[in-house]
Write a protein that holds these residues in place. Structure first.
Motif, PDB file in Angstrom:
ATOM      1  N   ARG A  39       0.878  -1.171   0.000  1.00 18.23           N
ATOM      2  CA  ARG A  39       0.000   0.000   0.000  1.00 18.23           C
ATOM      3  C   ARG A  39       0.913   1.218   0.000  1.00 18.23           C
ATOM      4  N   ASP A  40       0.796   2.036  -1.035  1.00 17.84           N
ATOM      5  CA  ASP A  40       1.676   3.202  -1.166  1.00 17.84           C
ATOM      6  C   ASP A  40       3.149   2.830  -1.059  1.00 17.84           C
ATOM      7  N   GLY A  41       3.495   1.688  -1.654  1.00 25.82           N
ATOM      8  CA  GLY A  41       4.904   1.304  -1.719  1.00 25.82           C
ATOM      9  C   GLY A  41       5.452   0.624  -0.478  1.00 25.82           C
ATOM     10  N   ARG A  42       4.604   0.474   0.546  1.00 31.22           N
ATOM     11  CA  ARG A  42       5.042  -0.208   1.767  1.00 31.22           C
ATOM     12  C   ARG A  42       4.287  -1.528   1.913  1.00 31.22           C
ATOM     13  N   GLY A  93      14.394  -8.810  -3.375  1.00 28.86           N
ATOM     14  CA  GLY A  93      13.729  -7.612  -3.861  1.00 28.86           C
ATOM     15  C   GLY A  93      12.931  -7.982  -5.101  1.00 28.86           C
ATOM     16  N   ASP A  94      11.730  -7.420  -5.222  1.00 27.91           N
ATOM     17  CA  ASP A  94      10.811  -7.898  -6.270  1.00 27.91           C
ATOM     18  C   ASP A  94       9.818  -6.778  -6.588  1.00 27.91           C
ATOM     19  N   VAL A  95       9.014  -7.010  -7.593  1.00 20.72           N
ATOM     20  CA  VAL A  95       7.821  -6.196  -7.803  1.00 20.72           C
ATOM     21  C   VAL A  95       6.679  -6.839  -7.024  1.00 20.72           C
ATOM     22  N   ALA A  96       5.658  -6.053  -6.727  1.00 22.18           N
ATOM     23  CA  ALA A  96       4.497  -6.592  -6.010  1.00 22.18           C
ATOM     24  C   ALA A  96       3.283  -5.738  -6.341  1.00 22.18           C
ATOM     25  N   MET A  97       2.107  -6.319  -6.184  1.00 18.01           N
ATOM     26  CA  MET A  97       0.880  -5.564  -6.378  1.00 18.01           C
ATOM     27  C   MET A  97       0.747  -4.545  -5.242  1.00 18.01           C
ATOM     28  N   ASP A  98       0.112  -3.403  -5.556  1.00 16.26           N
ATOM     29  CA  ASP A  98      -0.041  -2.320  -4.583  1.00 16.26           C
ATOM     30  C   ASP A  98      -1.491  -1.853  -4.609  1.00 16.26           C
ATOM     31  N   VAL A  99      -2.181  -1.933  -3.479  1.00 18.00           N
ATOM     32  CA  VAL A  99      -3.617  -1.606  -3.466  1.00 18.00           C
ATOM     33  C   VAL A  99      -3.886  -0.153  -3.810  1.00 18.00           C
ATOM     34  N   SER A 100      -2.913   0.714  -3.597  1.00 16.96           N
ATOM     35  CA  SER A 100      -3.171   2.116  -3.921  1.00 16.96           C
ATOM     36  C   SER A 100      -2.604   2.532  -5.272  1.00 16.96           C
TER      37      SER A 100
END
Lengths: 257, 257
Positions: free
Chosen positions: B104-107, B130-137
């Motif tokens: 959420r907001d990069g955290r 370290g990876d990419v991930a889905m972000d709810v915002s």
């Protein structure tokens, strides 16, 4: 309406040869998937998983090397499927069960579905696969694509479950059954042929058990032949194909245990 | 006592060249890790992640292709690390943040740690990255190895956090600081040099912010040079190396906000 599509290992791999993907089938199916929305894809491990798993004595024995070799192999297959979907214009991303599922006695005990939900919200197609996973009671085990389909259909509330296999449906005496219900399953099971090649996850019998459980809570599914060109597209657009597994035939909804 | 070891991308990859692993460093470090118990390894993405991420405009823009390319690339690096650990006799298994973390907001907003806990219970070393991930915002974003270390240390209750980098510690005017505290961090930040090569996750400044937050809740960490032979083994056995990040220097425990 959420759709869950299973692609059987027997369709996307050559089950008689170690880690051999059927690239033509995978590419054809990826193009048939293109344009579908609100979709989760789960594929089997086929020859990428079962042979490794058998070699290392999984699921009975716990060996980290066996887990690693099996996982890396099915991850290779998953990458091939995701890349093919990408090439066909589908925004797909991998989700690995080893990273997200904990089993208990071989059944899914914990699975965080938030990543999958967020992908769906962003019109991404999550692509899961049969995999190895940690097991709180046994150390580790195998989570089949069929079990993942059943769990996700239940947890995410799927409106359609389409199980692509290498046969036209549930076959008995060379005939495709149009329908299987929780009531008819017991008389059918003894007539089922064993799976071709190595299958550590139960073949058609294991698949039917998962789907009958779904039918019992009101989620119908179809077993169809994904090896026939056009069938994946037809199944995803709701056409009647193969065998329907349903609890509603008798008009009385889910059965009490 | 749970130990968390971070291996910086600058140590295990050549940050100036796309997707180039330093196999000699990875193998050496894997052998230094062998024998350690109750350990989580988190590695950076280095040139396997940052260049792709930059190319596709991550983390600012949301492109599934960018996510896929970045994820597959860092997964390759992760496989190299896990295989090296395996070759050194360490029972290691991969855990991919894209499959298990929602931002959420990069955290980190949600992360199921049950898989990691079960691996630790079975004496398996989980290897994250370290990876990419889905972000709810924001749709999606980047989860740095440093942020994973901080989250896992807090959630799993780490007794030791060792951050292996390509420098001897927090350097100011060519001198290694022996200690950084939540009180001293602000005066230090403006003196920090920017990271060498491309780094989309904040370099030393980002790392220190994560670690100072940990120090504030009573979890100390060390930034040390993992490029020096023997240092990873020394750090894991508790030797004093590099810079200590602690909230305890003043003897008053965690600070109130």
């Amino acid at each position: 309406m959420l759709k869950i599509l299973k692609l059987g290992g027997s369709i996307i791999t050559d089950k008689s040869r170690l880690a051999t993907a059927r690239l033509d089938q995978i590419s054809r199916i990826a193009h048939e998937i293109a344009g579908s929305e609100d979709l989760v894809v789960v594929h089997g491990a086929g020859s990428f998983g079962h042979i490794h798993a058998r070699q290392f004595g999984l699921p009975e024995s716990f060996s980290v090397e066996g887990l690693l070799r099996t996982h890396l192999s099915v991850s290779d297959l998953n990458r091939t499927v995701v890349e093919a979907l990408h090439d066909a214009g589908v925004d797909a991303l991998p989700v690995h069960p080893l990273s997200s599922v904990v089993l208990r006695d071989g059944r899914i005990h914990l699975m965080s579905t938030e990543v999958i939900r967020e992908m769906l919200r962003r019109s991404v197609v999550p692509v899961l696969h049969g995999d190895v996973a940690m097991d709180v009671s046994r150390g580790a085990g195998i989570v089949s694509g069929d079990q993942l389909v059943s769990y996700l259909a239940r947890t995410l509330g799927a409106g359609m479950v389409a199980m692509g296999t290498d046969v036209d449906g549930v076959m008995i005496d060379g005939r495709v059954l149009s329908c299987v219900t929780p009531e008819s399953i017991h008389s059918i099971e003894s007539h089922l042929l064993p799976a071709k090649g190595i299958d550590v996850t139960g073949g058609m019998r294991g698949k039917l058990r998962e789907l009958v459980e779904l039918a019992e809570i009101g989620i119908d599914s179809r077993i169809f032949n994904a090896g026939v060109a056009g069938n994946v597209r037809r199944a995803l657009s709701g056409e009647i194909l193969g065998t329907l597994i349903t609890g509603r035939e008798h008009g009385d909804g889910p059965q009490e245990a």
